[in-house]
Design a protein around this motif. Sequence first.
Motif, short mmCIF file in Angstrom:
data_model
loop_
_atom_site.label_atom_id
_atom_site.label_comp_id
_atom_site.label_asym_id
_atom_site.label_seq_id
_atom_site.Cartn_x
_atom_site.Cartn_y
_atom_site.Cartn_z
N MET A 90 -3.85 -21.57 -9.45
CA MET A 90 -3.79 -20.19 -9.82
C MET A 90 -5.14 -19.75 -10.38
O MET A 90 -5.81 -20.53 -11.04
N GLU A 91 -5.48 -18.54 -10.10
CA GLU A 91 -6.75 -18.03 -10.59
C GLU A 91 -6.67 -17.68 -12.07
O GLU A 91 -7.56 -18.00 -12.83
N CYS A 92 -5.57 -17.02 -12.49
CA CYS A 92 -5.45 -16.63 -13.88
C CYS A 92 -3.98 -16.39 -14.21
O CYS A 92 -3.30 -15.67 -13.50
N ILE A 93 -3.52 -17.01 -15.28
CA ILE A 93 -2.17 -16.79 -15.80
C ILE A 93 -2.32 -16.33 -17.24
O ILE A 93 -3.05 -16.94 -18.02
N SER A 94 -1.63 -15.25 -17.59
CA SER A 94 -1.70 -14.75 -18.95
C SER A 94 -0.36 -14.14 -19.34
O SER A 94 0.51 -13.95 -18.50
N THR A 95 -0.23 -13.84 -20.62
CA THR A 95 0.97 -13.18 -21.13
C THR A 95 0.54 -11.87 -21.77
O THR A 95 -0.35 -11.85 -22.62
N LYS A 96 1.19 -10.78 -21.35
CA LYS A 96 0.89 -9.47 -21.92
C LYS A 96 1.62 -9.31 -23.26
O LYS A 96 2.58 -10.02 -23.53
N PRO A 97 1.17 -8.37 -24.08
CA PRO A 97 1.84 -8.14 -25.37
C PRO A 97 3.34 -7.84 -25.23
O PRO A 97 4.11 -8.16 -26.13
N ASP A 98 3.75 -7.26 -24.09
CA ASP A 98 5.17 -6.95 -23.91
C ASP A 98 5.97 -8.18 -23.45
O ASP A 98 7.17 -8.09 -23.22
N GLY A 99 5.30 -9.33 -23.31
CA GLY A 99 5.98 -10.58 -22.96
C GLY A 99 5.94 -10.94 -21.48
O GLY A 99 6.31 -12.05 -21.11
N LYS A 100 5.51 -10.03 -20.62
CA LYS A 100 5.43 -10.33 -19.19
C LYS A 100 4.35 -11.37 -18.93
O LYS A 100 3.28 -11.34 -19.54
N VAL A 101 4.64 -12.26 -17.99
CA VAL A 101 3.66 -13.25 -17.56
C VAL A 101 2.96 -12.67 -16.33
O VAL A 101 3.62 -12.23 -15.39
N VAL A 102 1.65 -12.67 -16.33
CA VAL A 102 0.87 -12.06 -15.26
C VAL A 102 0.07 -13.12 -14.53
O VAL A 102 -0.69 -13.87 -15.13
N LEU A 103 0.25 -13.17 -13.21
CA LEU A 103 -0.58 -13.99 -12.33
C LEU A 103 -1.57 -13.02 -11.69
O LEU A 103 -1.17 -12.09 -11.00
N THR A 104 -2.83 -13.24 -11.93
CA THR A 104 -3.85 -12.30 -11.45
C THR A 104 -4.61 -12.88 -10.26
O THR A 104 -5.10 -14.00 -10.32
N ILE A 105 -4.68 -12.07 -9.21
CA ILE A 105 -5.50 -12.40 -8.04
C ILE A 105 -6.78 -11.58 -8.17
O ILE A 105 -6.73 -10.35 -8.27
N SER A 106 -7.90 -12.25 -8.17
CA SER A 106 -9.19 -11.59 -8.22
C SER A 106 -9.71 -11.45 -6.80
O SER A 106 -9.88 -12.44 -6.10
N ASP A 107 -9.92 -10.22 -6.37
CA ASP A 107 -10.31 -9.95 -4.99
C ASP A 107 -11.65 -9.22 -4.98
O ASP A 107 -11.75 -8.07 -5.39
N HIS A 108 -12.68 -9.90 -4.50
CA HIS A 108 -14.02 -9.32 -4.51
C HIS A 108 -14.59 -9.11 -3.10
O HIS A 108 -15.76 -8.83 -2.94
N HIS A 109 -13.73 -9.24 -2.09
CA HIS A 109 -14.21 -9.14 -0.71
C HIS A 109 -14.20 -7.70 -0.20
O HIS A 109 -13.36 -6.89 -0.58
N SER A 110 -15.10 -7.42 0.71
CA SER A 110 -15.18 -6.12 1.36
C SER A 110 -14.02 -5.95 2.33
O SER A 110 -13.61 -6.90 3.00
N TRP A 111 -13.51 -4.73 2.42
CA TRP A 111 -12.41 -4.46 3.35
C TRP A 111 -12.90 -4.36 4.79
O TRP A 111 -12.10 -4.24 5.71
#
Length: 89
Positions: free
Chosen positions: A1-22
């Motif tokens: 996984m690129e990034c796993i975090s927990t928001k203040p509201d308790g949700k767990v967020v898996l973040t995809i970082s996308d830096h590619h050109s369309w």
Amino acid sequence: MECISTKPDGKVVLTISDHHSWDETWHLPLLQEKINAYLQFIESGQILEDYPKAEGRKVVIETVMKFEPSDEATEFLGKGKEIINKAGC
């Protein structure tokens, strides 16, 4: 996984970082692979092994993009959101 975090509201967020050109023809298939891998990570229960804080929490998949998505990408992301929501995320 690129990034796993927990928001203040308790949700767990898996973040995809996308830096590619369309402009790249392989971009959408690559993004689809990443989303599928994240869903598999959640559905298999691996998320609970790697990130026990996810137990009993809502999981969100978030994509952070460097470039504004193309019309085709926006349509794809809309359909992807529906599928992810049906999976309970």
